[in-house]
Design a protein around this motif. Structure first.
Motif, short mmCIF file in Angstrom:
data_model
loop_
_atom_site.label_atom_id
_atom_site.label_comp_id
_atom_site.label_asym_id
_atom_site.label_seq_id
_atom_site.Cartn_x
_atom_site.Cartn_y
_atom_site.Cartn_z
N LEU A 162 -1.45 -1.70 3.40
CA LEU A 162 -1.82 -3.03 2.91
C LEU A 162 -2.64 -3.75 3.97
O LEU A 162 -2.39 -3.61 5.17
CB LEU A 162 -0.57 -3.85 2.59
N THR A 163 -3.62 -4.54 3.53
CA THR A 163 -4.50 -5.28 4.43
C THR A 163 -4.06 -6.73 4.51
O THR A 163 -3.88 -7.39 3.48
CB THR A 163 -5.96 -5.22 3.95
N PHE A 164 -3.90 -7.22 5.74
CA PHE A 164 -3.54 -8.61 5.98
C PHE A 164 -4.54 -9.25 6.92
O PHE A 164 -4.84 -8.70 7.98
CB PHE A 164 -2.14 -8.72 6.59
N HIS A 165 -5.07 -10.39 6.52
CA HIS A 165 -5.93 -11.19 7.39
C HIS A 165 -5.05 -12.15 8.19
O HIS A 165 -4.13 -12.77 7.63
CB HIS A 165 -6.95 -11.98 6.56
N ARG A 166 -5.35 -12.29 9.48
CA ARG A 166 -4.56 -13.15 10.35
C ARG A 166 -5.35 -14.40 10.70
O ARG A 166 -6.50 -14.33 11.18
CB ARG A 166 -4.17 -12.43 11.64
N VAL A 167 -4.75 -15.56 10.46
CA VAL A 167 -5.35 -16.83 10.87
C VAL A 167 -4.90 -17.10 12.30
O VAL A 167 -3.70 -17.11 12.59
CB VAL A 167 -4.91 -17.97 9.94
N PRO A 168 -5.83 -17.32 13.23
CA PRO A 168 -5.43 -17.48 14.62
C PRO A 168 -4.63 -18.75 14.84
O PRO A 168 -4.83 -19.77 14.19
CB PRO A 168 -6.77 -17.51 15.38
N GLY A 169 -3.68 -18.69 15.72
CA GLY A 169 -2.86 -19.82 16.12
C GLY A 169 -2.81 -19.85 17.63
O GLY A 169 -3.58 -19.17 18.31
N PRO A 170 -1.91 -20.63 18.22
CA PRO A 170 -0.96 -21.48 17.49
C PRO A 170 -1.56 -22.84 17.17
O PRO A 170 -2.67 -23.16 17.60
CB PRO A 170 0.18 -21.61 18.50
N VAL A 171 -0.81 -23.63 16.38
CA VAL A 171 -1.13 -25.03 16.18
C VAL A 171 -0.04 -25.85 16.86
O VAL A 171 1.10 -25.41 16.99
CB VAL A 171 -1.21 -25.39 14.68
N SER A 172 -0.41 -27.02 17.31
CA SER A 172 0.54 -27.83 18.05
C SER A 172 0.50 -29.27 17.54
O SER A 172 -0.31 -29.62 16.69
CB SER A 172 0.22 -27.79 19.55
#
Length: 409
Positions: A57-67
């Motif tokens: 399965l293909t998953f796209h990753r949204v970069p983090g972190p958020v603060s």
């Protein structure tokens, strides 16, 4: 071929009930001829960037972190995830956005869908404000609790279609004033191809753990307060009055582990209560093989009354005997006396007597195992349940163009 982009809180390689349901959905949709990908928000998967492949399965990753302070951090997470979704839309051109709770994923997906002119489906697996209360990380009626609910209400109202995993969640949404006609069910399910005949008892592991002849009562999962494992531990001295050889095998870990270990150490039945800690997922089947009865003593709460768990279904799929507390989520899955047994929640004595009575009726176990497996095959098999999605998708998009004639970016 319909392309579905699933917007997720987290995914494989993390192991959780959430990721196993996600895997089952995406695999079933692939097998049904759909193209699927997932995208996860900025709060997990540190170290994975771009795209990742797990279990085909293909998953796209949204970069983090958020603060940021509470509230601000969540809105930043929504904005960051929306931007990630919009990048995938431009590159991959999905036909439908299908967001899964929590509401942060839903809000990011709703905004991206409206900007792109795409149909938007929202799926609720639990109300996360209630889950926070059950996990002892939130308080009912708090500002965060009310804000989470308000965001989810907005997402549900804006979605083209909504799925819930059970009737309890659906009824709650309808009671809030949402349109019942657009809320469909996608119940928890299992991939029956993963469950053949249960393996024989792993005698080597049984000797290593010093389980004796049993009977063995088991729980395999996460140790949250709402799971009621303190009641199960408290039930053991009562159970052993009728079945002196009974053992309790607790496999897993979580926030309540230290408190539960201390309770067990102080119990008159302490020698019969065994903690294994977390075990590799590849080893879990060995521990299942040691259990005579899987126990799920969830406490009564909004969370447990409204949400159906996955573990009892997996146990029934493996032809295991199931005993569970009589809360709404369990009543949707288990027919008392036929596919398992139910006992009063928050009552260690009721739990103990139900387990003892069940052990006394071993001659009925094969019939109960057959009924449990048949129930899962008929009502909770992903190979069938995937059709619930297909019908809604087709209503929203009709017959999408083939890959070579997709909409312009």
């Amino acid at each position: 071929m319909t392309r579905i982009l699933h917007i997720l809180d987290h995914s494989l390689p993390i192991h959780s009930g959430y990721t196993f349901r996600t895997r089952a959905i995406l695999k079933a949709q692939q097998a049904a001829g759909m193209e699927v990908r997932g995208i996860t928000g900025p709060l997990y998967h540190d170290g994975e960037t771009g795209t990742a492949e797990h279990d085909g399965l293909t998953f796209h990753r949204v970069p983090g972190p958020v603060s940021g302070p509470p509230g601000i951090r969540e809105w930043r997470a929504i904005s960051t995830l929306r931007q990630g979704v919009e990048r995938v839309i431009a590159d991959w051109q999905p036909d439908i956005l299908h967001a899964h709770s929590p509401a942060l994923c839903g809000m990011a997906g709703l905004r991206a869908a409206r900007a792109a002119g795409l149909p938007f489906v929202y799926e609720i697996r639990a109300f996360w404000e209630d889950a926070a209360v059950g996990n002892l990380t939130g308080r009912e009626g708090s500002v965060k609790y009310r804000l989470t609910r308000a965001i989810e209400n907005r997402v549900v109202a804006g979605a083209d279609a909504v799925f819930t995993i059970c009737e309890g969640l659906r009824r709650d949404l309808v009671a809030r004033g949402h349109d019942a006609d657009k809320i469909a069910l996608s119940p928890n399910g299992v991939d029956l191809n993963l469950f053949g005949e249960p393996p024989p008892r792993d005698e080597t592991l049984a000797r290593e753990l010093d389980l004796g002849e049993g009977p063995v009562i088991g729980f395999i999962g996460s140790f949250y307060d709402y799971e009621g494992l303190d009641d199960l531990i408290a039930a053991m001295p009562i159970l052993r009055e009728r079945h002196p050889g009974a053992r309790l095998l607790l496999v897993g870990g979580g926030p309540m582990e230290d408190r539960l270990r201390a309770q067990a150490a102080a119990s008159p039945a302490h020698e019969a209560i065994l903690f294994t800690g977390r075990v590799p997922h590849s080893e879990v089947e060995r521990y299942y093989s040691l259990t005579d009865v899987l126990a799920y003593p969830r406490k009564k709460s909004r969370l447990t009354d409204l949400v159906t768990p996955l573990k009892p279904l997996e146990a029934m799929a493996q032809r295991r005997i199931v005993a569970a507390s009589d809360v709404g989520g369990h009543r949707e899955l288990i027919a008392d006396g036929r596919t398992g047994v139910l006992f009063a929640p928050d009552d260690p004595a009721a739990c103990a007597h139900a387990l003892a009575d069940l052990i006394d009726r071993r001659e009925s176990w094969d019939t109960m195992r057959d009924a449990g497996r048949a129930h899962v095959a008929a009502r909770h098999n992903w190979a069938r349940n995937v059709e619930n999605y297909r019908a809604v998708y087709q209503r929203l998009v009709g017959d999408p163009p083939e890959n070579g004639a997709r909409r312009a970016a």
